[in-house]
Design a protein around this motif. Structure first.
Motif, PDB file in Angstrom:
ATOM      1  N   THR A  50       0.720  -1.338   0.047  1.00 43.82           N
ATOM      2  CA  THR A  50      -0.034   0.016  -0.062  1.00 43.82           C
ATOM      3  C   THR A  50       0.869   1.329   0.022  1.00 43.82           C
ATOM      4  OG1 THR A  50      -1.816  -1.126   1.292  1.00 43.82           O
ATOM      5  CG2 THR A  50      -1.693   1.236   1.426  1.00 43.82           C
ATOM      6  N   ALA A  51       1.797   1.277   0.897  1.00 44.55           N
ATOM      7  CA  ALA A  51       2.671   2.416   0.903  1.00 44.55           C
ATOM      8  C   ALA A  51       3.422   2.570  -0.335  1.00 44.55           C
ATOM      9  CB  ALA A  51       3.802   2.212   2.079  1.00 44.55           C
ATOM     10  N   GLY A  52       4.001   1.599  -0.742  1.00 42.96           N
ATOM     11  CA  GLY A  52       4.806   1.701  -2.210  1.00 42.96           C
ATOM     12  C   GLY A  52       3.817   2.315  -3.513  1.00 42.96           C
ATOM     13  N   SER A  53       2.763   1.574  -3.800  1.00 41.42           N
ATOM     14  CA  SER A  53       2.068   1.697  -4.644  1.00 41.42           C
ATOM     15  C   SER A  53       1.140   3.005  -4.323  1.00 41.42           C
ATOM     16  CB  SER A  53       0.999   0.834  -5.264  1.00 41.42           C
ATOM     17  OG  SER A  53       0.505   0.463  -4.169  1.00 41.42           O
ATOM     18  N   GLY A  54       0.743   3.398  -3.023  1.00 44.19           N
ATOM     19  CA  GLY A  54       0.092   4.709  -2.631  1.00 44.19           C
ATOM     20  C   GLY A  54       0.943   5.957  -2.906  1.00 44.19           C
ATOM     21  N   ASN A  55       2.082   5.775  -2.702  1.00 39.03           N
ATOM     22  CA  ASN A  55       3.155   7.004  -2.978  1.00 39.03           C
ATOM     23  C   ASN A  55       3.359   7.090  -4.419  1.00 39.03           C
ATOM     24  OD1 ASN A  55       3.927   7.592  -0.500  1.00 39.03           O
ATOM     25  ND2 ASN A  55       6.017   6.685  -0.541  1.00 39.03           N
TER      26      ASN A  55
ATOM     27  N   VAL B  14      -3.713   3.312  11.411  1.00 40.04           N
ATOM     28  CA  VAL B  14      -3.820   4.624  11.099  1.00 40.04           C
ATOM     29  C   VAL B  14      -3.250   5.109   9.910  1.00 40.04           C
ATOM     30  CG1 VAL B  14      -3.342   6.838  12.052  1.00 40.04           C
ATOM     31  CG2 VAL B  14      -4.111   5.092  13.705  1.00 40.04           C
ATOM     32  N   ALA B  15      -1.973   4.388   9.708  1.00 36.36           N
ATOM     33  CA  ALA B  15      -1.117   4.554   8.378  1.00 36.36           C
ATOM     34  C   ALA B  15      -2.126   4.104   7.289  1.00 36.36           C
ATOM     35  CB  ALA B  15       0.097   4.218   8.404  1.00 36.36           C
ATOM     36  N   LEU B  16      -2.595   3.193   7.125  1.00 36.58           N
ATOM     37  CA  LEU B  16      -3.455   2.758   6.264  1.00 36.58           C
ATOM     38  C   LEU B  16      -4.671   3.463   5.944  1.00 36.58           C
ATOM     39  CD1 LEU B  16      -3.368  -1.194   6.635  1.00 36.58           C
ATOM     40  CD2 LEU B  16      -2.361  -0.062   4.687  1.00 36.58           C
ATOM     41  N   ALA B  17      -5.155   3.969   6.897  1.00 36.87           N
ATOM     42  CA  ALA B  17      -6.498   5.067   6.699  1.00 36.87           C
ATOM     43  C   ALA B  17      -5.817   6.323   6.047  1.00 36.87           C
ATOM     44  CB  ALA B  17      -7.202   5.423   8.066  1.00 36.87           C
ATOM     45  N   LEU B  18      -4.632   6.704   6.356  1.00 40.71           N
ATOM     46  CA  LEU B  18      -4.336   8.089   5.801  1.00 40.71           C
ATOM     47  C   LEU B  18      -3.925   7.796   4.299  1.00 40.71           C
ATOM     48  CD1 LEU B  18      -1.928   9.246   8.503  1.00 40.71           C
ATOM     49  CD2 LEU B  18      -4.070  10.318   7.641  1.00 40.71           C
ATOM     50  N   MET B  19      -3.173   6.431   3.795  1.00 44.13           N
ATOM     51  CA  MET B  19      -2.881   6.244   2.525  1.00 44.13           C
ATOM     52  C   MET B  19      -4.260   6.140   1.742  1.00 44.13           C
ATOM     53  SD  MET B  19       0.062   5.745   1.255  1.00 44.13           S
ATOM     54  CE  MET B  19       1.608   6.019   1.852  1.00 44.13           C
ATOM     55  N   VAL B  20      -5.180   5.471   2.257  1.00 41.43           N
ATOM     56  CA  VAL B  20      -6.480   5.213   1.357  1.00 41.43           C
ATOM     57  C   VAL B  20      -7.157   6.501   1.226  1.00 41.43           C
ATOM     58  CG1 VAL B  20      -8.830   4.128   1.720  1.00 41.43           C
ATOM     59  CG2 VAL B  20      -6.794   2.756   2.341  1.00 41.43           C
ATOM     60  N   TRP B  21      -7.071   7.392   2.464  1.00 43.18           N
ATOM     61  CA  TRP B  21      -7.747   8.585   2.155  1.00 43.18           C
ATOM     62  C   TRP B  21      -6.936   9.555   0.801  1.00 43.18           C
ATOM     63  CZ3 TRP B  21      -6.655  13.500   5.647  1.00 43.18           C
ATOM     64  CH2 TRP B  21      -7.655  14.468   5.400  1.00 43.18           C
ATOM     65  N   PRO B  30      -4.971  15.390   1.970  1.00 43.71           N
ATOM     66  CA  PRO B  30      -4.644  14.126   2.410  1.00 43.71           C
ATOM     67  C   PRO B  30      -3.366  13.389   1.575  1.00 43.71           C
ATOM     68  CG  PRO B  30      -6.728  14.639   1.475  1.00 43.71           C
ATOM     69  CD  PRO B  30      -5.977  15.852   1.286  1.00 43.71           C
ATOM     70  N   VAL B  31      -2.879  14.114   0.309  1.00 40.59           N
ATOM     71  CA  VAL B  31      -1.694  13.447  -0.093  1.00 40.59           C
ATOM     72  C   VAL B  31      -0.415  13.742   0.908  1.00 40.59           C
ATOM     73  CG1 VAL B  31      -0.090  13.929  -1.900  1.00 40.59           C
ATOM     74  CG2 VAL B  31      -2.456  13.415  -2.498  1.00 40.59           C
ATOM     75  N   SER B  36       3.825  11.821   4.657  1.00 42.18           N
ATOM     76  CA  SER B  36       4.573  12.490   5.473  1.00 42.18           C
ATOM     77  C   SER B  36       4.239  11.574   6.695  1.00 42.18           C
ATOM     78  CB  SER B  36       4.368  13.812   5.827  1.00 42.18           C
ATOM     79  OG  SER B  36       3.211  14.026   5.926  1.00 42.18           O
ATOM     80  N   LEU B  37       2.930  11.982   7.616  1.00 44.17           N
ATOM     81  CA  LEU B  37       2.631  11.316   8.624  1.00 44.17           C
ATOM     82  C   LEU B  37       2.386   9.744   8.497  1.00 44.17           C
ATOM     83  CD1 LEU B  37       1.934  11.841  11.815  1.00 44.17           C
ATOM     84  CD2 LEU B  37      -0.315  12.314  10.742  1.00 44.17           C
ATOM     85  N   GLY B  38       1.802   9.428   7.348  1.00 44.50           N
ATOM     86  CA  GLY B  38       1.326   8.199   6.980  1.00 44.50           C
ATOM     87  C   GLY B  38       2.648   7.171   7.043  1.00 44.50           C
ATOM     88  N   GLN B  39       3.528   7.827   6.229  1.00 43.77           N
ATOM     89  CA  GLN B  39       4.795   7.041   6.222  1.00 43.77           C
ATOM     90  C   GLN B  39       5.355   6.866   7.518  1.00 43.77           C
ATOM     91  OE1 GLN B  39       6.060   5.863   3.431  1.00 43.77           O
ATOM     92  NE2 GLN B  39       4.270   5.970   2.212  1.00 43.77           N
ATOM     93  N   LEU B  40       5.348   7.924   8.089  1.00 47.69           N
ATOM     94  CA  LEU B  40       6.140   7.792   9.475  1.00 47.69           C
ATOM     95  C   LEU B  40       5.646   6.868  10.480  1.00 47.69           C
ATOM     96  CD1 LEU B  40       8.390   9.382  11.458  1.00 47.69           C
ATOM     97  CD2 LEU B  40       6.376  10.634  12.238  1.00 47.69           C
ATOM     98  N   LEU B  41       4.074   6.856  10.614  1.00 49.43           N
ATOM     99  CA  LEU B  41       3.467   5.895  11.257  1.00 49.43           C
ATOM    100  C   LEU B  41       3.745   4.533  10.888  1.00 49.43           C
ATOM    101  CD1 LEU B  41       0.013   7.822  11.854  1.00 49.43           C
ATOM    102  CD2 LEU B  41       2.012   7.619  13.282  1.00 49.43           C
ATOM    103  N   GLY B  42       3.587   4.400   9.539  1.00 51.30           N
ATOM    104  CA  GLY B  42       3.807   3.115   8.851  1.00 51.30           C
ATOM    105  C   GLY B  42       5.368   2.448   9.038  1.00 51.30           C
ATOM    106  N   THR B  43       5.967   3.195   9.007  1.00 49.39           N
ATOM    107  CA  THR B  43       7.457   2.698   9.196  1.00 49.39           C
ATOM    108  C   THR B  43       7.533   2.532  10.816  1.00 49.39           C
ATOM    109  OG1 THR B  43       8.326   4.173   7.404  1.00 49.39           O
ATOM    110  CG2 THR B  43       9.827   3.375   8.815  1.00 49.39           C
TER     111      THR B  43
END
Lengths: 215, 93
Positions: A50-55, B14-21, B30-31, B36-43
């Motif tokens: 998700t992160a990769g393709s979402g980016n 939470v990170a997935l919710a931001l990504m989907v949004w 949202p982008v 930024s925040l989504g990547q930080l939380l996911g990592t």
């Protein structure tokens, strides 16, 4: 709904991951081998997809006119681009399949090896300017204040419009100004040439003039 | 470790919710939040999961090592073998 395959891949990754995570948080299963494997997929594999393709999808989205026009002060620019009756340079470029829905980015992106990076840094400046200077303004108030931070260089035009083909050289003004155009001493978008690009375009302003206009 | 995994799973959500949004509504806010925040939380979430795996591996190794050092069942159940005292050596003539 998104048409980008990367967007669909991001959504699919999230759709697979979320049930696993909710199951783990709600059911609180024992940490046996199956649970560990499920968590590897739910926290590792699917979110990375998700992160990769979402980016990539997000990056592609930032190039669209819909993205640029989502700030209300850009609405007139986006509307002019979409207007089939408009004869502005931006509108004519938006009707070109090579640019289409990405016509803002096609012309305003920086050229060169690090062009994408400098364009995105410039985009952050736009966000800053919008948030702190333009967000509270009406479109009528904002339009006279909107200006380019740097002069629009001719290499953004010549990356597509080659200055070497016979048809281009056959135009008298082109042939006589080819050196000046290369040095940006004359702009392709000057009045009387091909400009203005937008009906609301203004000449480039110096630092002092920009401060005066935005005050 | 369970707590670490629960936090990790919650952060992932939470990170997935931001990504989907950001994918469904590709506008600046949202982008930017997703990138930024989504990547930080996911990592962070994935790092926590990695830490939990590491802790689990170390614990299982320790258990295996300790079990190898324990006396065997035979040694525990059977009485120790009687050791006959050595006969005194004959005095030299």
């Amino acid at each position: 709904m998104p048409h980008d395959p990367f967007a669909w891949a991001a959504l699919a990754g999230a759709a697979l991951s979320v049930p696993i995570l909710i199951w783990y948080l709600v059911a609180r299963p024992p940490l046996v081998r199956t649970t560990k494997l499920a968590l590897l997929l739910g926290i590792g594999v699917f979110p990375i997809l998700t992160a990769g393709s979402g980016n990539i999808a997000g990056y592609e989205a930032t190039k669209t006119r819909r993205f640029c026009g989502s700030c209300h002060v850009m609405t007139p620019y986006a509307q002019d681009s979409e207007d089939l009756e408009s004869t502005s340079l931006a509108a004519r470029h938006s009707r070109n399949d090579a640019f289409g829905k990405e016509n803002c980015y096609a012309c305003h992106a920086d050229y060169g090896m690090f062009g994408t990076i400098t364009t995105k840094i410039g985009g952050l400046r736009h966000v800053y300017e919008y948030t702190f200077n333009f967000r509270q303004l009406s479109v009528a108030e904002a339009l006279p204040r909107i200006h380019l931070l740097e002069p629009f260089t001719n290499d953004r035009c010549t990356r597509c419009h080659s200055t070497t083909v016979p048809g281009w050289r056959a135009v008298g003004d082109h042939a006589s100004l080819v050196e000046e155009l290369g040095r940006d001493a004359v702009s392709c978008l000057g009045n009387g040439c091909h400009g203005p690009a937008h009906p609301f375009s203004k000449p480039h302003l110096d630092e002092g003039e920009i401060e005066e206009v935005t005050r | 470790m369970r707590r670490l995994l629960r936090i990790s799973a919650a952060l992932s959500l939470v990170a997935l919710a931001l990504m989907v949004w950001s994918v469904l509504v590709p506008t600046p806010m949202p982008v930017m939040l997703a990138m930024s925040l989504g990547q930080l939380l996911g990592t962070s979430s994935f790092a926590m999961f990695g830490l939990a795996v590491l802790v689990d591996l170390r614990r299982s190794r320790r258990i295996r090592r300790d079990s190898m050092q324990l006396p065997s069942l035979k040694e525990v159940l059977l009485p120790p073998e009687r050791i006959e005292p050595a006969e005194p050596a004959e005095p030299p003539r």
